[in-house]
Scaffold this active site. Structure first.
Site, PDB file in Angstrom:
ATOM      1  N   CYS A  26       0.861  -1.103  -0.154  1.00  0.00           N
ATOM      2  CA  CYS A  26      -0.038  -0.140   0.015  1.00  0.00           C
ATOM      3  C   CYS A  26       0.778   1.161   0.182  1.00  0.00           C
ATOM      4  O   CYS A  26       2.105   1.086  -0.232  1.00  0.00           O
ATOM      5  CB  CYS A  26      -0.996  -0.032   1.433  1.00  0.00           C
ATOM      6  SG  CYS A  26      -0.055   0.104   2.833  1.00  0.00           S
ATOM      7  N   HIS A 569      -2.260  12.186   4.076  1.00  0.00           N
ATOM      8  CA  HIS A 569      -3.165  11.007   4.346  1.00  0.00           C
ATOM      9  C   HIS A 569      -4.423  11.653   4.373  1.00  0.00           C
ATOM     10  O   HIS A 569      -4.798  11.931   5.757  1.00  0.00           O
ATOM     11  CB  HIS A 569      -2.705  10.099   5.362  1.00  0.00           C
ATOM     12  CG  HIS A 569      -3.580   8.841   5.077  1.00  0.00           C
ATOM     13  ND1 HIS A 569      -4.682   8.714   5.500  1.00  0.00           N
ATOM     14  CD2 HIS A 569      -3.054   7.556   4.453  1.00  0.00           C
ATOM     15  CE1 HIS A 569      -5.301   7.611   5.279  1.00  0.00           C
ATOM     16  NE2 HIS A 569      -3.803   6.562   4.819  1.00  0.00           N
TER      17      HIS A 569
END
Length: 647
Positions: A26, A569
């Protein structure tokens, strides 16, 4: 160290390529499916300079790398001869969460926003009890009553605040949750509950309940919902489901008031008739169960809860115990469960003091003092993640000392009588509001002293602080032997320059420790800050290059012209939206300047889908800097100074 060298070592440490069923990645971590996780050398990987940390979750062996994970992944595939997997767009997990993990996630998101207020009001209530115990004021005085109203008011009407945070977590309208809770704690119902009983339900059972009123002819069991926790969480869960159904079918022109009208009309009566009583009985059963376990073997309970509390914190499972704590306060007026954990932070700072006095690592010595101070006030994460856990032995010693402290607290019957802060400021909350200073209070004081001294002495003599094989991850620019052993970090230290990093978002500042994601909150990925965005635009915080942009567009990796590696994020677990509600305006490899629009996202839609939009901004190569200074502002606008990296 080249990526190929790092890849070879990782493959070897996960048990060799023959132990790997598949590998993917990821934005921050390699995700291995191993044939036998027992063959992996987790300790060695955790100590490896090229690895941030290791997590094992739902059949995946996750090796957290950081922003360079695509390069490392490619090298791992090449070195191991593995088939390249389709890039997995997951940050935290793409796999289904277990029931307990879901429960912990829900509880943490519900309670985290109100913890500062719980601590603040707890301090006031605790000191109010202390002043009465010392004879400085009487409970009949106006001063006491006013201070008590301040300290007790928040906890009395706790369901209203939980109604907001719980409804927000479940993807509903927060103010609707508050309205449901306000009905539950309406003072007029308390008077009715003391009136004439018209019938009794469940006679002769533990659920025997008097009935004073009916609703449309249906008997209503009036419970006391002030200070309660469980009923409002259940009620908002069902309310969010009902609200979404009405949102889908009610015409837009009248949706704004018809949806809450119908939702309240359905959920509030159902809560009084069914949800509230059942939830209250569950809460009472939990409280009785905890008390029974405690009464059966208090010393064992103290050792287990006290000794493992810091381990619970590391894995985030302590949130599973927090609602029991508040439930005990509401149902029984006191709590023994969390009381048994009180010595943990004092054991932790005892170990940190031992490290501070014995370490030869200059940077570790510099970090120890602020970690000690924050631990004194109950914030033990800097001590755990920055000092004792990397050294291993001091962390184990602190757990042992905490177990001893927990046993002393349990045996002496110490209990908490109000919600409150952490560390030394929590001491007054152990004073009984009516009996004053009791044996349990003195037992609590003895426990924290014993835990502190025991951890300090054991670390001093058995901590192994200066062992060469300890694998400390703290980088000290002044100790060249450490940076020389890690060319990657040494190079980063030489090339990264001091820099001002501005805010990519408009919004409210959230300390990183309060971000509801343990990898970010623990600073395992690096130092940084969180922002609760006011709108859905992310703009570049630096001049530099886009090194990573995931297909889901929820995470952006940037390398600035000055060498800072920055991860933005957007939200928590938003990868599961698979790019829905996100629009990217850049591609990997693009050159960017401060203020360039990077990504747009729909804040309301993401919240409605049930995901927090709190956005961590992390400097993932924090070890390249002597210090990273965070803004002191509570609110920021795009372009405002957010972080300063210092050499």
């Amino acid at each position: 160290m080249s990526y190929n060298e790092l890849a070879k070592e990782i493959i070897e440490l996960v048990g060799g390529k023959e132990n790997v069923s598949s590998v993917s990645h990821c934005i921050t971590r390699l995700r291995f499916h191993l044939k036998d996780e027992g063959k992996a050398n987790t300790e060695a990987l955790n100590n490896h300079d090229g690895v941030v940390t290791v997590r094992q979750s739902a059949g995946q062996y996750q090796v957290v790398i950081g922003n360079h994970v695509p390069n490392v992944y490619q090298a791992v595939v090449e070195e191991g001869g593995f088939e390249a997997q389709k890039q997995q767009n997951t940050e935290e997990t793409e796999e289904k969460k277990g029931l307990f993990n879901k429960f912990v996630d829900i509880i943490s998101n519900i309670f985290i926003p109100i913890l500062p207020l719980l601590m603040a009001t707890g301090i006031i209530k605790g000191f109010n009890s202390l002043f009465v115990a010392l004879g400085w004021m009487e409970t009949t005085s106006g001063t006491y009553q006013l201070l008590n109203a301040i300290g007790d008011g928040f906890f009395t009407f706790l369901p209203i605040f939980l109604g907001y945070t719980a409804m927000k977590k479940f993807g509903g309208t927060p103010f609707l949750g508050m309205a449901i809770a306000a009905a539950l704690v309406h003072p007029s119902l308390a008077g009715i509950a003391e009136g004439e009983t018209i019938k009794t339900l469940f006679s002769g059972t533990i659920f025997e309940s008097p009935v004073q009123i009916t609703f449309l002819g249906i008997p209503v069991i009036l419970m006391s919902y002030t200070s309660s926790v469980v009923p409002i969480i259940f009620a908002t869960f069902f309310a969010s489901k009902v609200e979404r159904k009405f949102q889908a079918i009610i015409p837009t022109v009248v949706k704004s008031f018809i949806v809450p009208f119908l939702t309240l009309l359905i959920i509030v009566p159902i809560t009084f008739l069914v949800i509230g009583p059942i939830a209250t009985w569950i809460a009472q059963s939990i409280g009785a169960g905890v008390s029974a376990i405690y009464d059966f073997a208090p010393i064992v309970a103290g050792i287990v809860i006290g000794g493992f509390w810091q381990v619970f914190v590391i894995f985030g499972v302590h949130w599973g115990l927090i609602p029991i704590y508040y439930n005990n306060l509401a149902v029984q007026g006191s709590d023994m469960l969390i009381a048994m954990t009180f010595a943990a932070s004092f054991a932790q700072i005892g170990a940190v003091l031992g490290v501070w006095l014995t370490t030869k690592n200059k940077k570790l010595k510099r970090l120890s003092f602020p970690a000690f101070i924050s631990g004194l006030f109950g914030v033990s994460e800097p001590a755990i993640y920055g000092i004792t856990l990397p050294l291993k032995r001091p962390f184990i010693i602190s757990c042992i000392a905490s177990a001893v402290g927990g046993a002393i607290i349990a045996v002496t019957g110490a209990a908490l009588y109000s919600a409150g802060p952490l560390g030394i400021l929590k001491i007054p909350t152990f004073i009984h509001p009516e009996q004053g200073i009791t044996t349990g209070f003195w037992g609590m004081l003895i426990s924290i002293v014993v835990a502190f001294v025991l951890a300090f002495v054991l670390t001093l003599f058995f901590g192994g602080v200066n062992r060469k094989d300890k694998g400390v991850t703290v980088v000290d620019e002044e100790n060249k032997d450490q940076t020389d052993e890690n060319p990657v970090i040494a190079h980063a230290t030489e090339t990264a320059q001091a820099e001002n990093i501005v805010s990519p978002l408009n919004g409210e500042i959230i300390p990183l420790a309060e971000v509801p994601d343990q990898v970010f909150a623990s600073e395992a990925m690096g130092k940084g800050i969180g922002i609760n965005p006011a709108d859905g635009q992310v703009k570049s915080p630096v001049n530099g290059i886009i090194t990573t942009i995931f297909n889901t567009k929820h995470a952006i990796g940037i390398t600035s012209d000055q060498g800072a590696e920055i991860l933005i994020h957007i939200g928590i677990d938003t990868v599961q939206l698979d790019g829905k509600h996100f629009t990217a305006h850049i591609n990997q490899g693009d050159q960017i300047k401060v203020g360039d629009l990077l990504v747009e996202f729909d804040v309301d839609a993401i919240k409605k889908a049930g995901y927090p939009v709190i956005t961590p901004i992390i400097v993932t190569n924090s070890n390249a800097y002597g210090d990273i200074e965070l803004t002191a502002s509570k609110q920021v606008n795009q372009g405002d100074l957010l972080l300063i990296t210092k050499k």
